[in-house]
Design an enzyme around this catalytic site. Sequence first.
Site, short mmCIF file in Angstrom:
data_model
loop_
_atom_site.label_atom_id
_atom_site.label_comp_id
_atom_site.label_asym_id
_atom_site.label_seq_id
_atom_site.Cartn_x
_atom_site.Cartn_y
_atom_site.Cartn_z
N ILE A 13 72.86 1.75 104.00
CA ILE A 13 71.82 2.14 103.72
C ILE A 13 70.65 2.37 104.37
CG2 ILE A 13 69.86 1.80 101.73
CD1 ILE A 13 71.91 0.45 100.05
N ASP A 32 68.70 -4.19 114.13
CA ASP A 32 70.12 -4.66 113.52
C ASP A 32 70.43 -5.89 114.11
OD1 ASP A 32 72.19 -2.62 111.68
OD2 ASP A 32 72.92 -4.52 112.56
N ASP A 51 67.85 -10.55 114.42
CA ASP A 51 68.24 -11.16 113.39
C ASP A 51 67.12 -11.16 112.39
OD1 ASP A 51 69.25 -12.94 111.67
OD2 ASP A 51 69.83 -14.52 112.81
N ASN A 74 65.05 -3.98 104.55
CA ASN A 74 66.34 -3.67 103.89
C ASN A 74 67.45 -4.40 104.25
OD1 ASN A 74 68.26 -1.49 103.20
ND2 ASN A 74 68.73 -1.76 105.20
N TYR A 140 73.62 -14.00 95.92
CA TYR A 140 73.03 -12.66 96.01
C TYR A 140 72.06 -12.23 94.86
CZ TYR A 140 73.21 -7.59 96.86
OH TYR A 140 72.69 -6.09 96.88
N LYS A 144 67.96 -11.32 95.24
CA LYS A 144 67.38 -9.95 94.85
C LYS A 144 66.29 -10.20 93.75
CE LYS A 144 69.87 -7.58 97.77
NZ LYS A 144 69.00 -6.78 99.18
#
Length: 248
Positions: A13, A32, A51, A74, A140, A144
């Site tokens: 993404i 990244d 990181d 992201n 997760y 989120k």
Amino acid sequence: MKRVLVTAGGSGIGLAMAHGFHAAGFEVWVTDVDPTALDDVPGTWCARVCDAADEVAVAGVMAEAGPLDVLCANAGIAGPTARVEDVALSDWRSCVSVNLEGAFLAAKHGLPAMKAAGRGSVVFTSSTAGIYGYPHRAPYAAAKWAIIGLMKTVAMEAGPFGVRANAICPGAVEGPRMEGVLNREAAAKGMTRDQVYDGYAAGTSMRTFVNASDIADMAVFLGSDAARRVSGQVIAVDGHTENPDPKL
């Protein structure tokens, strides 16, 4: 030229977002944690190994990039696939660290220059797991959901300075990362990969997965002047999820 920084922009993404902003005429910065993910990004982009959960590294990249017009927080990982009682605390902490603390650190160190400039857009990547419960994915889902609370707080704090914040909630996104999720869930539930895939698709009104480019298109819109009065919003790009796990 407007400037965007996308965390975890070397693949998936994030890479699609970076390409979308590049096509829209932005100067593109990507970070990244995986150096090899940055090997093939266009040479015109500014790519840095970072990181997302390392505050010193994040602060350094944000200072180097300077004032951003758009910040895409992201970075994220899938985390473990297990029932709540079977999740190791170390796995919980690792998942929450990257997904939630990574978003927090990006905002913490990206916002001051945006507020000083009197403009900007922060785009958080949450998930439909941040809207519904998500069986076997507690760390997760928790992270989120928390990103949405973080986003709404950023929108309130930064709005008076001309800075907007919104969260995109992708559904099931075609690609290698989702393939890993499908296979792990299949193993955890005693199902085949195709059964899990069909369950995800059947849980949307459009009966389909989405592509990374669909998420990127929304990010570019939220970072554009066309969305200048859009802030504090949770926007699902998922083909309309009705039930995230109809086969459970």
